[in-house]
Every structure is written in C-alpha cells, then in structure tokens.
Enzyme design. Structure first.
Site, short mmCIF file in Angstrom:
data_model
loop_
_atom_site.label_atom_id
_atom_site.label_comp_id
_atom_site.label_asym_id
_atom_site.label_seq_id
_atom_site.Cartn_x
_atom_site.Cartn_y
_atom_site.Cartn_z
N GLU A 1 80.79 71.89 84.21
CA GLU A 1 79.81 72.87 84.69
C GLU A 1 79.46 72.66 86.17
OE1 GLU A 1 76.57 72.80 81.79
OE2 GLU A 1 77.61 74.30 80.62
N GLU B 1 83.02 75.21 75.40
CA GLU B 1 81.73 74.95 74.75
C GLU B 1 81.17 76.26 74.23
OE1 GLU B 1 78.67 72.84 76.92
OE2 GLU B 1 80.15 71.49 77.83
C1 BGP Z 1 76.04 72.35 78.63
C2 BGP Z 1 76.55 70.97 78.82
C3 BGP Z 1 76.55 70.09 77.64
C4 BGP Z 1 75.60 70.48 76.56
C5 BGP Z 1 75.36 71.94 76.37
C6 BGP Z 1 74.20 72.32 75.49
O1 BGP Z 1 75.22 72.66 79.69
O2 BGP Z 1 77.85 70.93 79.35
O3 BGP Z 1 76.52 68.78 78.07
O4 BGP Z 1 74.67 69.61 76.23
O5 BGP Z 1 75.22 72.63 77.58
O6 BGP Z 1 73.02 72.14 76.17
P1 BGP Z 1 71.79 71.39 75.57
O7 BGP Z 1 72.32 70.04 75.18
O8 BGP Z 1 70.77 71.32 76.62
O9 BGP Z 1 71.38 72.16 74.38
#
Ligand code: BGP
Length: 489
Positions: free
Chosen positions: A175, A387
């Site tokens: 990201e 993701e």
């Molecule tokens: C993205 C990241 C992850 C992850 C995901 C979910 O921003 O790449 O590392 O954690 O989001 O976000 P969160 O964990 O804040 O729910």
C-alpha cells in the site's frame, strides 16, 4: 462467470500482524513494535519502550512464528493455491545497515516457503509491509533519507537471491500510497518509516492524530521509495527473469458524491491523488505532466525528481498491478456532506451503501468498477487483488462453533463481482483474502477486528491460549476454491 484455469485463490498475511516473536532469533524492533492498540474511535498510539505494563499487539500477535506449520496445514485444507506473506525486514537486517544478513531470519522464511510448497501453495512475498527496522527510523527518519534506498535494495537483493527458486511473485511496498494519508497520522510512518521529530523525542505516548507532517518531505520520501522499488525490480529481473514483481496500492473505488460537475472534477482529482499518483509511476516508469501540475498545486517543489532518478524509474516498471480492496467512498466539494465514519477512510459517505462495524462501506460493485478502470488505464498490465475481507466481531458459541454468515455475505458478492470483471475483459491473475487466520488489525491494533476463516483465541487484553478453530466461512471458502469460483452458495 468464468475464472480462468490456474487462478490463484488464497489469502494474505503480514509478518508484523501475525508472527509475534518480536525479539527472537536476532530480530530487533520494527515500526509496529512501537505501537499500542486503539479502536474504531481511538487512533493507535506511538509509545517508546518505557511502559512495561502496556500491551503491544505485534509483540506476540498470533504467534505464527511458532505455529506456521499448523496454520499452513489448515490453509492447505481449504485448498489454498497461494499464500501472500511479508518478510519482516528486521529479521533479515535487524538494524537495516548490517553488512551481513541474519541467517536465522533467512532460515525461518525458507521453512515457511518449504511448508507452502509441500502442499502445492505458491508463496507471494511483500518485502515491506509497514515493517521498517526501527533503527532506520531513528538513524535517518526512514525514506526521508536516500540511505534507505540503499538499505532496501540490499535487503531486497538478499531475499531475491536466497529465495530465487522458491518464490516467483513479489511485491515491493505494501500500500505504497498510504504514505499520502498524512492527515490520519498513520500513513508516512507505516509507508515510509517517517515520524515527526516531536513525536520521536516526546517523553510521553503520542497518538497518531497528534502527528503533524511536512508534506514536502513526505513527497520526497515517497519519491525515494519509488526509486528503491524500481532499483529492486531491475535487480530482481537480473537474478531471475521469471520473477513477477508488483506494486501494491491501497485500492478502492472513489465516486463523485453527486453529478454536479464540480464533484465530478473533484473525484477525478481524488482518484489521481489516492491511487494513480503512485500507480502511474510504478507501472509506466515515469512521472507525467499531470504529476507535475498536481505537485505544483499542492505547493510541492518537484526538484527531487532528478534526471538520474528518472532513468532509474524508467528501467524498473512493475510486471503486475496489485491492490487491496475493502471499501469505497465519495468525493464532493460540499464541506457539509456527511463523512464516512470509518477509521483509515476520510471520504464522504455513500448513502446507498451499508457499513461494517468499523464504518467501512461495503461495495462489491465498486470492485468490478475499479478493476475495469485499472484495465483501461494500464491495458497491458495483469492485475492481482491481494487483499479483500471483512473485519468483524465474532462470537464463539458454547460448543465452540462460530457462525460468521456476515463474512460469507461479504465475500459472496465480491467474488461474483470479480468474476463479472473477468467477463468484462479484466486480466486478473488471482485473489488473496485478507487475514485468513485472525491477526492484529493494522489500523486499530485490535484482535477483536477479525478477518479469518480460522479463529484464534487471542484478545485485546493479551489473554487467550492462541488455539485455532474453524469458522463456518472455512468450509464455504474451501468450496469456492474447489469449484474455481462457481459454487458461491
Ligand atoms: C490494509 C493493510 C493490512 C490490513 C488491512 C485491513 O491497509 O495492508 O495490513 O491490516 O488493510 O486493515 P485493518 O487491519 O486496519 O482492518
């Protein structure tokens, strides 16, 4: 709806959110090890290691470091074709500037990749998932300094050489566009390893919403990261021409809130700032006149884009575009419009969509829309969704079962939308769901925000025996994979 043969179904993890073992086998501190948890209304806090009693979620996380065999076995049982993990940079170069890498760290990932391959699971590796060695932050404020370029390229090259026959798919920076999320404090620290001096030198814990950044330095840091990524891509192809190297963008869909032409224009700019500023440089290997106009508008001096760096960028475009997709938001020029109340999201609220308990708007059609938009913008670059998932509170019934129908209800239309996008002509290589095993949330540091098909008994007060158990979504996703995306019932 037709998913191609060989489509990579799987899941994605990040080292700092799952491994734990934060000071084991030579590893030293990395950025997330300095952070306490928050919740949907409370930003995370930067807290130097002086508070003995505080709970640091990444220190133990869900102990993937010692459980990786059991965990990978469960993922294999679901039929995973791919597992995306990150290498924790501070396991390989604990301070970032050692002459030689840490053999114990390298060995751990050899073991993980071998375990994946045993079950026919293809690994994908993120080299930097918010995990810069803390020493680099202290020594030179991360990517504010060009020293970080050399340190990253050395680390990346070590990994490419060591794992050249075990790993084909690589992402340089997770990201990368999060660097520009400076207004929520988290961005430049996670993305670039940059922290405001006042926070670093503070003798009390500092909440993310107190972080104030100099945006000139942030844009320079991001540029240094583009250069580091391009140099790594070039080195990777010299080491193994078959490698597929991707960028990784915090994705989503962004719409104009209304059809007022001012909103349309604002949304167009929002999409450029949010996604394409980074995507264009990494896919096309160059800044465009649109970038320069944008920087000028922001009052940023672009003289950091030197002739030498332009050449480097040109020689290191990525092979594939990868992104995370959770949600969408809207853009408007109306200052009174209602905002999304989600953490990590700052846009205007879409009245047609429902939200998760963390305020993330649920928008499967947005995924199809964004896949098509990216295909139009980068027609020759394959795409990977690395993701997607639903963070939710789970309830364990007395008999130990977990009926997470809400999670299945989230995935079903997203997978359908992805299939429709493929039918639209999108060249999509695969799909890795976020956090197939419950892990620490990056945004809030919570364990209560669960994404997994596999439940982990670990809680926000640090309690729990770390036992793993299957949720209802486990068998559902297994069926989806076995039918190559056809059986979504
Ligand atoms: C993205 C990241 C992850 C992850 C995901 C979910 O921003 O790449 O590392 O954690 O989001 O976000 P969160 O964990 O804040 O729910």
């Amino acid at each position: 709806m037709s998913f191609p043969e060989g489509f990579y179904w799987g899941g994605a993890l990040a080292a700092n959110q799952c491994e734990g073992a934060y000071l084991e086998d030579g590893k030293e501190l990395s950025v997330p090890d300095m952070l306490l948890g928050g919740d949907v209304n409370t930003p995370r806090t930067f807290c130097p290691q002086t508070v003995e009693t505080a709970f640091y979620p990444s220190h133990e996380a869900v102990d993937f470091y010692h459980n990786y065999k059991e965990d990978i076995k469960l993922l294999a049982e679901m039929g995973f074709k791919m597992l995306r993990i990150s290498i924790n940079w501070a396991r390989i170069y604990p301070k970032g500037n050692e002459e030689e890498p840490n053999e114990a760290g390298l060995q751990f990932y050899d073991n993980v990749f071998d375990e994946c391959r045993k079950y026919g699971i293809e690994p994908m590796v993120t080299l930097s998932h918010y995990e810069m060695p803390w020493d680099m932050v202290v020594r030179h404020n991360g990517f504010e300094s060009r020293e970080a370029i050399d340190e990253f390229v050395k680390y990346a090259t070590t990994c490419f050489k060591r794992y050249k026959d075990k790993v084909k798919y690589w992402l340089t920076f997770n990201e990368i566009n999060i660097a520009l999320f400076a207004e929520i404090g988290i961005g430049p620290l996670y993305g670039l390893g940059m922290i405001p001096k006042e926070a670093l030198e503070s003798d009390r814990p500092v909440r993310f919403d107190e972080f104030k950044y100099d945006m000139q330095k942030v844009f320079e840091g991001l540029h240094n990261e583009f250069v580091a990524s391009a140099l790594a891509v070039k080195a990777a192809h010299e080491i193994n021409p078959d490698f597929m190297i991707g960028n990784m963008i915090a994705g989503g869909a962004k719409y104009p809130l209304t059809c007022h032409p001012k909103d349309i224009l604002a949304a167009q700019e929002g999409v450029f700032e949010g996604f394409d500023y980074c995507g264009d440089v990494m896919v096309r290997g160059e800044y465009s006149p649109q970038h320069l106009a944008f920087l000028k508008k922001k009052g940023i001096d672009p003289s950091f884009i030197t002739e030498e760096d332009k050449q480097i960028l040109k020689e290191g475009p990525v092979d594939m575009y990868t992104f995370s997709y959770y949600s969408s938001d809207c853009v408007t020029t109306n200052p009174d419009a209602e905002k999304t109340d989600g953490n990590m999201s700052t846009g205007a609220k879409n009245p047609y969509l429902k939200a998760s308990d963390w305020g993330w708007l649920i928008d499967p059609d947005g995924m199809r829309w964004e896949l098509n938009r990216l295909t139009g913008r980068y027609p020759h670059t394959p795409i990977f969704i690395v993701e997607n998932g639903f963070g939710a509170f789970d309830t364990v019934e007395e008999d130990g079962s977990i009926h997470d129908t809400y999670r299945i209800d989230y995935f079903r239309p997203h997978i359908k939308a992805m299939g429709e996008a493929i039918d639209d002509g999108v060249n999509l290589l695969g799909y890795t769901t976020w956090g197939p095993i419950d892990i620490v949330s990056a945004g809030t540091g919570q364990l209560a925000k669960r994404y997994g098909f596999i439940y982990v008994d670990k809680h926000d007060d640090g309690s729990g025996d770390m036992a793993r158990s299957k949720k209802d979504s486990f068998d559902w996703y297994k069926k989806v994979i076995a039918s190559n995306g056809e059986d979504l019932d």
